[in-house]
Each structure stands twice: as structure tokens, then as C-alpha cells.
Scaffold this motif. Structure first.
Motif, PDB file in Angstrom:
ATOM      1  N   HIS A 126     -66.654  79.581 -66.049  1.00  0.00           N
ATOM      2  CA  HIS A 126     -65.687  80.319 -65.224  1.00  0.00           C
ATOM      3  C   HIS A 126     -64.716  79.364 -64.540  1.00  0.00           C
ATOM      4  O   HIS A 126     -63.508  79.638 -64.459  1.00  0.00           O
ATOM      5  CB  HIS A 126     -66.429  81.156 -64.181  1.00  0.00           C
ATOM      6  CG  HIS A 126     -67.127  82.350 -64.753  1.00  0.00           C
ATOM      7  ND1 HIS A 126     -66.554  83.197 -65.667  1.00  0.00           N
ATOM      8  CD2 HIS A 126     -68.388  82.839 -64.543  1.00  0.00           C
ATOM      9  CE1 HIS A 126     -67.391  84.153 -65.996  1.00  0.00           C
ATOM     10  NE2 HIS A 126     -68.526  83.949 -65.333  1.00  0.00           N
ATOM     11  N   VAL A 127     -65.225  78.256 -64.022  1.00  0.00           N
ATOM     12  CA  VAL A 127     -64.362  77.289 -63.339  1.00  0.00           C
ATOM     13  C   VAL A 127     -63.369  76.693 -64.329  1.00  0.00           C
ATOM     14  O   VAL A 127     -62.184  76.517 -64.017  1.00  0.00           O
ATOM     15  CB  VAL A 127     -65.220  76.172 -62.686  1.00  0.00           C
ATOM     16  CG1 VAL A 127     -64.324  75.070 -62.136  1.00  0.00           C
ATOM     17  CG2 VAL A 127     -66.073  76.760 -61.562  1.00  0.00           C
ATOM     18  N   GLU A 128     -63.827  76.398 -65.539  1.00  0.00           N
ATOM     19  CA  GLU A 128     -62.924  75.834 -66.543  1.00  0.00           C
ATOM     20  C   GLU A 128     -61.823  76.822 -66.896  1.00  0.00           C
ATOM     21  O   GLU A 128     -60.653  76.445 -67.020  1.00  0.00           O
ATOM     22  CB  GLU A 128     -63.731  75.470 -67.794  1.00  0.00           C
ATOM     23  CG  GLU A 128     -62.868  74.925 -68.921  1.00  0.00           C
ATOM     24  CD  GLU A 128     -63.657  74.702 -70.199  1.00  0.00           C
ATOM     25  OE1 GLU A 128     -63.115  74.080 -71.123  1.00  0.00           O
ATOM     26  OE2 GLU A 128     -64.818  75.154 -70.255  1.00  0.00           O
ATOM     27  N   THR A 166     -68.646  85.721 -57.768  1.00  0.00           N
ATOM     28  CA  THR A 166     -69.647  86.782 -57.962  1.00  0.00           C
ATOM     29  C   THR A 166     -70.898  86.237 -58.636  1.00  0.00           C
ATOM     30  O   THR A 166     -72.032  86.571 -58.264  1.00  0.00           O
ATOM     31  CB  THR A 166     -69.050  87.922 -58.805  1.00  0.00           C
ATOM     32  OG1 THR A 166     -67.905  88.458 -58.137  1.00  0.00           O
ATOM     33  CG2 THR A 166     -70.075  89.026 -59.016  1.00  0.00           C
ATOM     34  N   LEU A 167     -70.716  85.381 -59.651  1.00  0.00           N
ATOM     35  CA  LEU A 167     -71.865  84.765 -60.320  1.00  0.00           C
ATOM     36  C   LEU A 167     -72.676  83.940 -59.330  1.00  0.00           C
ATOM     37  O   LEU A 167     -73.917  83.977 -59.338  1.00  0.00           O
ATOM     38  CB  LEU A 167     -71.379  83.877 -61.463  1.00  0.00           C
ATOM     39  CG  LEU A 167     -72.454  83.114 -62.223  1.00  0.00           C
ATOM     40  CD1 LEU A 167     -73.350  84.075 -62.997  1.00  0.00           C
ATOM     41  CD2 LEU A 167     -71.829  82.107 -63.182  1.00  0.00           C
ATOM     42  N   THR A 225     -58.904  86.522 -61.470  1.00  0.00           N
ATOM     43  CA  THR A 225     -60.073  87.183 -62.057  1.00  0.00           C
ATOM     44  C   THR A 225     -61.172  86.177 -62.343  1.00  0.00           C
ATOM     45  O   THR A 225     -62.353  86.419 -62.071  1.00  0.00           O
ATOM     46  CB  THR A 225     -59.680  87.903 -63.352  1.00  0.00           C
ATOM     47  OG1 THR A 225     -58.691  88.890 -63.049  1.00  0.00           O
ATOM     48  CG2 THR A 225     -60.886  88.585 -63.972  1.00  0.00           C
ATOM     49  N   ASN A 226     -60.807  85.020 -62.873  1.00  0.00           N
ATOM     50  CA  ASN A 226     -61.815  83.999 -63.175  1.00  0.00           C
ATOM     51  C   ASN A 226     -62.428  83.423 -61.907  1.00  0.00           C
ATOM     52  O   ASN A 226     -63.619  83.099 -61.878  1.00  0.00           O
ATOM     53  CB  ASN A 226     -61.186  82.882 -64.013  1.00  0.00           C
ATOM     54  CG  ASN A 226     -60.882  83.340 -65.422  1.00  0.00           C
ATOM     55  OD1 ASN A 226     -61.634  84.111 -66.005  1.00  0.00           O
ATOM     56  ND2 ASN A 226     -59.767  82.890 -65.972  1.00  0.00           N
ATOM     57  N   MET A 227     -61.634  83.300 -60.836  1.00  0.00           N
ATOM     58  CA  MET A 227     -62.196  82.829 -59.566  1.00  0.00           C
ATOM     59  C   MET A 227     -63.177  83.859 -59.020  1.00  0.00           C
ATOM     60  O   MET A 227     -64.270  83.513 -58.556  1.00  0.00           O
ATOM     61  CB  MET A 227     -61.087  82.557 -58.549  1.00  0.00           C
ATOM     62  CG  MET A 227     -61.641  82.198 -57.156  1.00  0.00           C
ATOM     63  SD  MET A 227     -60.372  81.720 -55.988  1.00  0.00           S
ATOM     64  CE  MET A 227     -60.286  79.973 -56.329  1.00  0.00           C
ATOM     65  N   TYR A 234     -78.988  78.143 -66.834  1.00  0.00           N
ATOM     66  CA  TYR A 234     -78.071  79.173 -67.324  1.00  0.00           C
ATOM     67  C   TYR A 234     -76.946  79.410 -66.320  1.00  0.00           C
ATOM     68  O   TYR A 234     -75.778  79.531 -66.695  1.00  0.00           O
ATOM     69  CB  TYR A 234     -78.847  80.470 -67.573  1.00  0.00           C
ATOM     70  CG  TYR A 234     -77.976  81.609 -68.061  1.00  0.00           C
ATOM     71  CD1 TYR A 234     -77.596  81.689 -69.394  1.00  0.00           C
ATOM     72  CD2 TYR A 234     -77.541  82.601 -67.183  1.00  0.00           C
ATOM     73  CE1 TYR A 234     -76.796  82.728 -69.854  1.00  0.00           C
ATOM     74  CE2 TYR A 234     -76.734  83.633 -67.626  1.00  0.00           C
ATOM     75  CZ  TYR A 234     -76.370  83.697 -68.959  1.00  0.00           C
ATOM     76  OH  TYR A 234     -75.562  84.718 -69.391  1.00  0.00           O
ATOM     77  N   PHE A 235     -77.280  79.472 -65.032  1.00  0.00           N
ATOM     78  CA  PHE A 235     -76.250  79.662 -64.001  1.00  0.00           C
ATOM     79  C   PHE A 235     -75.231  78.525 -64.035  1.00  0.00           C
ATOM     80  O   PHE A 235     -74.014  78.755 -63.994  1.00  0.00           O
ATOM     81  CB  PHE A 235     -76.905  79.738 -62.614  1.00  0.00           C
ATOM     82  CG  PHE A 235     -75.960  79.415 -61.486  1.00  0.00           C
ATOM     83  CD1 PHE A 235     -74.969  80.302 -61.106  1.00  0.00           C
ATOM     84  CD2 PHE A 235     -76.055  78.198 -60.823  1.00  0.00           C
ATOM     85  CE1 PHE A 235     -74.087  79.991 -60.079  1.00  0.00           C
ATOM     86  CE2 PHE A 235     -75.193  77.881 -59.795  1.00  0.00           C
ATOM     87  CZ  PHE A 235     -74.197  78.775 -59.421  1.00  0.00           C
TER      88      PHE A 235
END
Length: 294
Positions: A193-195, A211-212, A204-206, A185-186
């Protein structure tokens, strides 16, 4: 009164529809689930463990997420079949939306399909004439409950012995299965997020990807790195070169707003963090042991 047509589409909600209006008993039919949403939303479609009643899950075909003009589209086609004899059958499936630590489950509007009958409809006939039969029928012998209770007791004793001997091993295997499931899942969420960062170059996506990564390692190793600074994390992992280089580059982009001229360097930082998380997972699951007294 609603008709048998597909339910009207509702904006900003997942939609589901059958790709054919009719289906035969046992025949595979395709059900398309789609959701157009903001790129910032994390969306999880149902898997094979979800309830598709009255249909049975056979398989699915996944379509990659497409983002155009500020909208992302997720599509998956589920291959289902039914053995229900209802002339009209409908299906509504849940879609999970992740919002930080909260989740929201949204169901699709019901989609309907007709059952195509292949057998001719039987004509009504007069009821058969009943005949009186007073002959005695053989009666089955009484059930031997003492033997059954003795067998159940022996079985319970055997289960208890097996539980004492193998319970810890089974529990350990189950917890390893949970670790593997969390890791898969991770990796999926991290790749998403990377995509999104690659497509939008949004800070924000970085931040969400970093954070994930921190939250995953916190749960994997119970070390609380999601509350540590970059310097403390690097020290905790004994100055690991992948962690040091990737986190410092991320801090430079996020806090100093200094994007790398060479996008490959940013991509390399994401790859380093993913590879480090994978190495820590492999080490954890290889050396995993239940706590004493469990």
C-alpha cells in the motif's frame, strides 16, 4: 479438440506457462506465473504449500511488481520437477485476489509440457511359458494381536501423559507461530500500500494503509481500534509520539486534502506506524500467555 500447445490467454486473468516444451523425469523445469491487473487489486500468488501436482515444488524466483500506464504486473517463476511417467502433463495454479473482507480464487488456464523419455521403448515379446509347481510353500505364523493391542494401549497412555504435560506448551507455541505468520503478512501488505501511494499519491492508497494498520492491531491486541477516532487511539496508546504524529499527519492529508510539500514527512509517518506495529507485536509475542482455562 485442444492440442498440446499452451491454452489461449484470457484477458484479465492470471496466466501460467512452462518455459520449455519438454522435461525429463526428476529434471527441474521453470513455470512462469504472471498477472496483469489494476493497481488497486491485492493479489497473492501461491507459495510452497500450494498443490503443484503432478509436479513437486523446488523453489521460486520473485519479480517485483511493475506498474505502468495504469496496469500492474506481478511475475513469479516457480522451479518444479516431476516424477510422473505420463507423456503429457499439465498444471493449473490458483491466484488469490483480496477484495476488502472477501477473497476470490482464480485458476490459471492449464499449461502443458511433454515428458522426454530417455529409456528405449521395449519391444513386445511373447509371454513366458508357465510351468506348474505343486510344491508346498511355507506359511507365515499368525499375527499376535494381543501383544499389538497391549503395545497400542501403552503408546496411547504415553501420548495422553505427554499431552497433559506438554499440551499447553505446544498450543502456546502454535499460537505464537500464527502471530508471527500474521505479522509477516501484515508487513508485506502494508509495504505494498505504501509503495502504491508513493507511485500514485492517491488518498485511497493512504486510507488503505491506515485501515490495514488499524485492523492488524485490532486482531493483535483485541482492542477494537478500527472503530476509534484518531484522538481515541492516541489516548489508548498513552499519547505515544509515533502514533500521535503519524495519525494526525494522515488525517491532515486524507480529510483536509493537504499534501505535504516534503514527501519525506509523509514517508516518515508510514514508517512510524509500521515501527509502532512492530513494537506492539514484539511486546505481544514476548509476553504471550494462553488464557486461563484453555
Amino acid at each position: 479438440m485442444p492440442t498440446l500447445a499452451q491454452a489461449p490467454a484470457r484477458a484479465n486473468e492470471p496466466q501460467g506457462r512452462f518455459l520449455r516444451p519438454k522435461v525429463q523425469v526428476g529434471e527441474i523445469i521453470d513455470y512462469e506465473l504472471s498477472f496483469a491487473h489494476a493497481p488497486s487489486l491485492d493479489v497473492i500468488f501461491p507459495d510452497s504449500t500450494a498443490a503443484f501436482k503432478p509436479f513437486e515444488y523446488v523453489g521460486k524466483t520473485y519479480r517485483p511488481t511493475r506498474t505502468r500506464q495504469g496496469r500492474s504486473l506481478d511475475r513469479t517463476i516457480y522451479h518444479l520437477r516431476t516424477f510422473s511417467l505420463d507423456s503429457v502433463q499439465q498444471l493449473s495454479v490458483p491466484v488469490t485476489i483480496l477484495r476488502g473482507n472477501d477473497t476470490l480464487t482464480v485458476a490459471t488456464p492449464p499449461a502443458v509440457v511433454r515428458l522426454a523419455r530417455t529409456a528405449p521403448i521395449a519391444q513386445a515379446e511373447a509371454p513366458p511359458v508357465l510351468r506348474q509347481d505343486t510344491a508346498l510353500l511355507p506359511v507365515a505364523s499368525e499375527f499376535n494381536y494381543p501383544y499389538v493391542l497391549a503395545a497400542v494401549g501403552v503408546l496411547a497412555l504415553a501420548v495422553a501423559v505427554l499431552g497433559l504435560g506438554f499440551g499447553r506448551r505446544l498450543q502456546q507455541r502454535y499460537l505464537r507461530y500464527k502471530l508471527r505468520k500474521n505479522h509477516v503478512y501484515f508487513l508485506a501488505q502494508y509495504a505494498r500500500h505504501v509503495e502504491r501511494f508513493t507511485l500514485s499519491r492517491s488518498l485511497t492508497n493512504m486510507e488503505r494503509a491506515i485501515t490495514l494498520w488499524k485492523n492488524y492491531l485490532t486482531g493483535l491486541e483485541d482492542n477494537g481500534i478500527n472503530s476509534l477516532t484518531t484522538k481515541e487511539i492516541v489516548a489508548l496508546y498513552q499519547n505515544d509520539p509515533d502514533v500521535r504524529h503519524a495519525l494526525r499527519l494522515a488525517d491532515k492529508v486524507i480529510y483536509a486534502n493537504q499534501f505535504m510539500e516534503d514527501e519525506a514527512e509523509t514517508d516518515l509517518a508510514f514508517t512510524m506506524l509500521r515501527n509502532f506495529a512492530d513494537r506492539r507485536y514484539q511486546s505481544t509475542i514476548t509476553n504471550y500467555q494462553l488464557p486461563s482455562g484453555t
